[in-house]
Design a protein around this motif. Structure first.
Motif, PDB file in Angstrom:
ATOM      1  N   UNK A  26       0.975  -1.147   0.035  1.00 19.89           N
ATOM      2  CA  UNK A  26       0.130  -0.097  -0.080  1.00 19.89           C
ATOM      3  C   UNK A  26       0.948   1.226  -0.059  1.00 19.89           C
ATOM      4  N   UNK A  27       1.862   1.362   0.814  1.00 21.63           N
ATOM      5  CA  UNK A  27       2.887   2.395   1.026  1.00 21.63           C
ATOM      6  C   UNK A  27       3.542   2.647  -0.341  1.00 21.63           C
ATOM      7  N   UNK A  31       3.523   6.051  -2.640  1.00 21.44           N
ATOM      8  CA  UNK A  31       4.896   6.953  -2.608  1.00 21.44           C
ATOM      9  C   UNK A  31       6.164   6.469  -3.584  1.00 21.44           C
ATOM     10  N   UNK A  82      -6.237   5.250  14.113  1.00 23.91           N
ATOM     11  CA  UNK A  82      -6.129   6.340  13.061  1.00 23.91           C
ATOM     12  C   UNK A  82      -6.105   7.608  13.611  1.00 23.91           C
ATOM     13  N   UNK A  86      -0.464   8.349  16.021  1.00 19.74           N
ATOM     14  CA  UNK A  86       0.641   8.393  15.073  1.00 19.74           C
ATOM     15  C   UNK A  86       1.360   9.435  15.087  1.00 19.74           C
ATOM     16  N   UNK A  87       0.818  10.692  15.312  1.00 21.74           N
ATOM     17  CA  UNK A  87       1.620  11.787  15.121  1.00 21.74           C
ATOM     18  C   UNK A  87       2.667  12.000  16.118  1.00 21.74           C
TER      19      UNK A  87
ATOM     20  N   UNK B  58       2.244  10.455   4.948  1.00 23.32           N
ATOM     21  CA  UNK B  58       0.964   9.538   5.084  1.00 23.32           C
ATOM     22  C   UNK B  58      -0.002   9.864   6.150  1.00 23.32           C
ATOM     23  N   UNK B  59       0.686   9.887   7.326  1.00 22.11           N
ATOM     24  CA  UNK B  59      -0.156   9.953   8.346  1.00 22.11           C
ATOM     25  C   UNK B  59      -0.770  11.395   8.612  1.00 22.11           C
ATOM     26  N   UNK B  60      -0.096  12.061   7.980  1.00 21.90           N
ATOM     27  CA  UNK B  60      -0.768  13.610   8.140  1.00 21.90           C
ATOM     28  C   UNK B  60      -1.760  13.738   6.978  1.00 21.90           C
ATOM     29  N   UNK B  61      -1.506  13.187   5.933  1.00 23.12           N
ATOM     30  CA  UNK B  61      -2.720  12.986   4.754  1.00 23.12           C
ATOM     31  C   UNK B  61      -3.747  12.105   5.530  1.00 23.12           C
ATOM     32  N   UNK B  62      -3.611  11.099   6.073  1.00 26.66           N
ATOM     33  CA  UNK B  62      -4.582  10.184   6.544  1.00 26.66           C
ATOM     34  C   UNK B  62      -5.408  11.081   7.684  1.00 26.66           C
TER      35      UNK B  62
END
Lengths: 917, 120
Positions: A26-27, A31, A82, A86-87, B58-62
């Protein structure tokens, strides 16, 4: 500046693009293009700033690998994360590394201790694999890889000659060739020679002990200089001390010095007497000094006499130190250039030049280490490869264990993830567990290795592997163990990580305990690992089977004599005590008479050559009715000198004629006896009796009076020699001396230990004559095949380990599979399937896995066993019987390993499993 | 503490995410430019490699803080292939909230430094 505005696919970019496959699909879809663009930009910037290529590549690869792994790991737990943590995440490495503080390792150890069966099994399996590989590597390192313990050892070369005389090929140096090369060769800074001998040590420093027979090496005066080692005490030999008119001197080994002088520096200047010659002690070699190929106690200079130096007696080993800039090839051509002068400068042999030329003598130069260890290198590398297979099988086993455990912890991991534990933390957990296990396995493995090396060095003398006694578990070996450890860990923990799939937690919660869908996918990986294990095990078993078969064939070779019940005692007569042949003969006669009178002795005899020992005597033989052609060279034959009762003592059948007359009473006669092989070679259709031969190209002839059956003198895997037997006493015109170094062979009925009695007889008759090397003839014969035996032993051990690990692996996979399918099995049985049917189904699966492994392994083995070609005696590398037996064995193992799970499956109670529906 | 109710979700930024958004606040950028500028703005202390950058993106996009930009700045053919990213309105709000949080933290630290230790 390079133009990067071209479609992708120049070299580095292609590689980068390939590495991108480490990222999840997917990644990649999102990209790939961006990453390639960024790569180009970075490369451009790096070349602008003159960043070294290596640093740049390392940075790129490090980033790619770590991020790709982290991204894959994240996919285990990401669905419910979600909009949360993550950030907060930092780039993954050094995240887990930071998390893996000591505390983390302690927690990992505690977690592992809570599942003792898993931990102990894993550590043990890893230790076996790492231990055996490390031990074998110690041997390979110590024997083959470590440089020789001399100054700048890569510049040292062994000097030999090749000779095209029927029956000989590689020879050493002669006195004349040594002197010639020393004087004229340009490509060397020094050339030296040596010869190993045994001497009678009669007196040391005025104290007489029992005369002792000890190994000594005669050397040219410059030998230690050439090797680059100086005496630790005293001085080295001086130029000119290796001439016949020089004052006799000696240099001691460290061992001798400790034993006879207790390490006192006053040893220098004292004297010792050996073989009737008094010598001054001038130096002592250092403790760490190891002489190539042998372990002498003393060094004496060679008493060379240039006026009488012989050209064709190649009795000395030669070594040279290459000049800076010279290569092996240039050294060789240098020697070739000089060699033709040999006969001119040193004519004392009286060899006809035509015959010399016919022999096509050529100089050969080989690196010294290769010449010492060359013929065992193949064997050792093969052994290392075999234990590496065991390690791979062990790793596959552990990987399977990790997969099973990973699955069991799926629920736990998913819940952890749901509660917000960082991915970094989870990866750290996995890696730290792997680290702890690998460290434990490595440490135990090193202990196994040390024990193994200890055993191996103890074998030293028996199996004739050079440098084996100096093998040890040193820094290099530990480093190797560390690397092997790290690689194994990476291997076993990578597989579960890479196979990870995103598992929705709902699915996990619902299906836990009933065989999650993901269990099926993992089962394929586990099956693949088991198939691989079985395949590798087959390769190992087939290889060992071949060597075992070869060894059995070797053992069945009849040596030609009866060794059981015969003891060997060696004597060495000094020329001072026995100046004439007659005196030696009389002594021998007296000894034999008294020995034969001992109770329990059936026969006794003497010979200068004990079969299958290191004795050696080959001489040119000419045959009267096979005269040599004009420039034809005579053959070289093996010539033992024997007492008349030799054949009856060793039970060597007399095929025709008679044995010698007794040499102790009658006049010396011109007689010889030949072996069957000799007779067949020259007179295939007739009898050798009455024919004439002689051990030279000129001189009087001997008449053949007897023919005896063949005996293996050199080794069992070479054909029996065509030998000529000489009597102890011959007329002076033959110039064949009575041997002074003989072996006394005594056949007894075995009830008493006659060794002491024999020694007594010798010492009573001649106190100055030492006896040495008393052993039974059987032990000599066994030692002759000991290298083959040890090899087979090692491989059998390795194969057994491989079989056990393979069986355990197969069993584990089958058992786990059954436990996953319990519900399905319960349903089947409830619906009427017979337990026998169910167990057959499970067994069949196990056998299918085994069969697959056997087929793959068989194909690989057929290719790989070709490597064994040089080591097999009378067995083809693709011997069908061995292969079929190996396959059958592994199939049986597979059947056995599946049997227990199959029975368990049949014993499933449908009522139990269906209760949880 | 200022009210973060502009968004119901709490974003806690790591250093890399913060710098990426900081750079994008100055305009649209493509991948390598973000890496370069982040390094410059932090005086070389924050170095984001390509892999880390795109994972973060990718995370920022998500999470909707960043989107791919449709507009291209006028440039040569080379840049046409590249993907540009820009910050969204949500992203701006999140950065504002973060800036406020950091400011109040800084103020608290300064106050503590001026007044000195207080017995427990």
């Amino acid at each position: 500046m390079a133009d990067f505005r071209v479609p992708p696919l120049n070299g580095g970019e292609r590689l980068y693009r390939a590495l991108l496959y480490l990222y999840p699909a997917r990644f990649r879809r999102a990209f790939t293009q961006d990453l390639i663009e960024a790569f180009r930009d970075q490369r451009r910037a790096a070349s602008e700033h003159r960043v070294p290529r290596a640093a740049f590549s390392f940075m790129i690869v490090h980033d790619l690998v770590t991020q790709a792994l982290a991204e894959r790991a994240t996919s285990i737990v990401s669905p419910f994360r979600r909009s949360r943590s993550p950030n907060e995440e930092e780039p993954l490495m050094p995240g887990p590394l930071r998390a893996m503080r000591f505390a983390e390792l302690r927690y990992a150890a505690r977690r592992l201790l809570r599942v003792p069966s898993f931990t102990i099994t894993t550590v043990f399996v890893l230790a076996l694999g790492i231990g055996t590989t490390t031990a074998m590597f110690s041997v390979v390192n110590g024997v083959l890889l470590r440089p020789l313990p001399y100054a700048d050892p890569s510049r040292l070369v062994a000097l030999n000659h090749t000779v095209q005389v029927a029956g000989t090929s590689l020879v050493d140096q002669s006195e004349a060739s040594t002197l010639l090369y020393q004087e004229h060769a340009q490509a060397f800074t020094g050339i030296a020679s040596w010869r190993d001998l045994d001497i009678n040590l009669e007196m040391v420093d005025g104290q007489a002990g029992l005369p002792e027979r000890i190994p000594m090496t005669q050397v040219t005066a410059n030998l230690f200089q050439v090797l680059g080692v100086a005496p630790a005490l005293g001085r080295d030999f001086r130029k000119g001390e290796d001439r016949i008119d020089a004052a006799p001197v000696a240099i001691l080994s460290y061992r001798f010095w400790q034993h006879h002088f207790s390490g006192s520096p006053s040893a220098i200047g004292k004297r010792l007497i050996a073989d009737g010659v008094s010598r001054e002690i001038i130096g002592v070699m250092p403790k760490s000094f190891v002489f190539p190929r042998s372990s002498p106690e003393l060094w004496f200079p060679i008493p060379l006499d240039p006026a009488k130096a012989t050209a064709a007696s190649f009795n000395y080993r030669g070594v040279g130190r290459l000049r800076g800039g010279a290569t092996v090839a240039s050294a060789r051509s240098d020697l070739e250039h000089v060699l033709p002068r040999l006969l001119d400068d040193y004519p004392s042999d009286n060899i006809p030049r035509a015959m010399w030329e016919q022999a096509h003598i050529r100089a050969v130069v080989t690196p010294l280490r290769d010449s010492i260890v060359g013929d065992v290198s193949r064997l050792l590398w093969i052994l290392l490869g075999s234990v590496a297979l065991v390690l791979l099988i062990a790793c596959a086993n552990v990987a399977n264990l990790f997969l099973v455990r990973g699955e069991a912890r799926q629920l736990e991991l998913a819940v952890r993830g749901a509660l917000g534990s960082g991915v970094a933390g989870i990866i750290a957990q996995c890696l730290s567990e792997s680290l702890v296990l690998a460290a434990a396995g490595g440490m135990v493995g090193v202990l196994f290795a040390i024990a193994g090396v200890h055993w191996a060095t103890g074998l030293g003398n028996e199996i004739n592997v050079p440098r084996l006694a100096q093998v040890s578990v040193d820094g290099t070996v530990l480093l190797f163990a560390l690397v092997v450890c790290a690689l194994s860990t990476l291997l076993v923990s990578l597989i579960p990580l890479l196979r990870a799939r995103r598992i929705p937690i709902a699915l996990v919660l619902r299906e836990s305990g009933r065989g999650a869908t993901a269990g099926a996918t993992r089962q394929h990986t586990r099956n693949a690992l088991v198939v691989a294990q079985v395949a590798l095990a087959l390769v190992l078993v087939a290889g060992s089977g071949l060597l075992a078969r070869s060894f059995t064939r070797l053992r069945n070779v009849r040596p030609g004599f009866e060794a059981q019940g015969v003891s060997v005692t060696r004597l060495a007569l000094s020329t001072t005590s026995f100046p004439t042949d007659a005196s030696a003969l009389q002594f021998y006669g007296n000894v034999l008479e008294q020995v034969r009178a001992l109770p329990g002795v059936r026969e006794a005899s003497m010979s200068d050559w004990v079969p299958l020992s290191d004795d050696h005597n080959d001489v040119v033989v000419t045959v009267e009715d096979h005269p040599l052609g004009p420039n034809e060279l005579p053959r070289v034959h093996w010539i033992p000198t024997v007492d008349p009762t030799y054949f009856s003592t060793l039970h060597i059948p007399l095929l025709a004629g008679r044995t010698f007359e007794s040499p102790y009473r009658a006049q010396p006669t011109m007689e010889a006896i030949v072996s069957k092989a000799f007779a067949d070679r020259y007179w295939p259709n007739g009898s050798p009796l009455g024919k004439k031969i002689r051990p030279d190209i000129q001189g009087p002839w001997l008449t053949i009076v007897g023919e005896v059956a063949n005996v293996h003198y050199q080794s069992l895997d070479k054909p029996a020699e065509d030998a000529v037997y000489m009597p102890f006493s011959t007329p002076d015109s033959l110039r064949w001396d009575t041997p002074r170094f003989v072996a006394l062979l005594v056949r007894s009925d075995g009830h008493q230990d006659l060794a002491a009695a024999v020694r007594n007889i010798v010492h009573t008759l001649s106190p100055s004559t030492p006896t040495y090397d008393q052993r039974s003839l059987s032990s000599i014969v066994t030692a002759a095949s000991s290298r083959a035996r040890i090899t087979v032993l090692l491989l059998v051990v390795a194969s057994t380990l491989a079989l056990i690990l393979g069986a355990v692996g197969l069993y584990g996979v089958m058992a786990y599979g059954v436990s996953l399918r319990q519900r399905e099995i319960g349903v089947r049985i409830a619906l009427g399937a017979q337990p026998a049917q169910v167990s057959r189904m499970i067994s069949r699966q196990g056998l299918v896995l085994g069969l697959l492994g056997i087929v793959i392994g068989g194909a690989v083995a057929l290719g790989v066993t070709r490597l064994l070609r040089g080591l097999l005696y009378d067995v083809s590398p693709t011997d069908p019987l061995t292969f079929i037996t190996a396959c059958a064995g592994l199939l049986a193992m597979a059947g056995l390993a599946s049997w227990v799970p199959a029975r368990r499956a049949a014993a499933v109670d449908p009522a139990d499993t269906l209760k949880s529906v | 503490m200022p009210d973060n109710s502009a968004s119901n979700e709490v974003f806690r930024f790591g250093q890399d995410a913060f710098y990426i958004l900081l750079v994008l606040l100055h305009g649209e950028r493509h991948g390598y430019a973000i890496m370069r500028e982040a390094s410059e703005r932090s005086g070389g202390t924050v170095v984001i490699q390509a892999g880390a950058l795109y994972r973060m993106l990718r995370r920022l996009l998500d999470d909707g803080l960043v989107v791919e930009s449709q507009r291209r700045p006028a440039a040569d053919a080379d840049d046409e292939r590249r993907r540009y990213y820009r910050v969204t309105a949500l992203g701006r709000r999140a950065m504002a909230a973060e800036a406020d949080r950091m400011a109040s933290l800084a103020a608290a630290a300064r106050a503590a430094l001026r007044s000195g230790p207080v017995p427990a």
